[in-house]
Design a protein around this motif. Sequence first.
Motif, PDB file in Angstrom:
ATOM      1  N   ARG A 185       0.817  -1.282   0.069  1.00  0.00           N
ATOM      2  CA  ARG A 185       0.023  -0.064   0.123  1.00  0.00           C
ATOM      3  C   ARG A 185       0.857   1.125  -0.117  1.00  0.00           C
ATOM      4  O   ARG A 185       0.383   2.267  -0.696  1.00  0.00           O
ATOM      5  N   ILE A 186       1.852   1.233   0.910  1.00  0.00           N
ATOM      6  CA  ILE A 186       2.765   2.483   0.966  1.00  0.00           C
ATOM      7  C   ILE A 186       3.536   2.625  -0.637  1.00  0.00           C
ATOM      8  O   ILE A 186       3.330   3.695  -1.076  1.00  0.00           O
ATOM      9  N   ALA A 222      -4.751   2.313  -2.378  1.00  0.00           N
ATOM     10  CA  ALA A 222      -3.697   2.135  -1.265  1.00  0.00           C
ATOM     11  C   ALA A 222      -4.557   2.637  -0.035  1.00  0.00           C
ATOM     12  O   ALA A 222      -4.486   2.262   1.086  1.00  0.00           O
TER      13      ALA A 222
END
Length: 128
Positions: free
Chosen positions: A6-7, A69
């Motif tokens: 996600r980052i 994200a």
Amino acid sequence: MILAARILAAIVGLLHVWIFIMESVLWMRPRIHRRFGVTDTKLAEAMKGVFLNQGFYNLFLAIGALYGAIFFEIHSCHAPAILAFSCLSVFGAGLVLLVSKPAMARAAIIQGLPPLIAVVLYFISIYG
């Protein structure tokens, strides 16, 4: 691993927001269009419409990556798929850049490697 994916997807999204700004908003600044290999101002003017379109393409990919994200867990029925699709699209664009313009390898790697890693981490966490 999901958090790392996600980052990375968020970083991909933010990078593509910046690319949108360069291509669609700041294009006529010589420092900007030279970054894209367009050294002549008249040629930059002629290509303005093409880069405006390209910029919005990048913005839409950014929106997908950022949406996936940010809302990964909240909209778990579709946000992960949008994250994967957007990241794979960005990776594909980076691959096309690398194959079509090997001199732009650095830009292609910057564009293509983070989304590829994000997708790999995502799939490892699901199927690994």
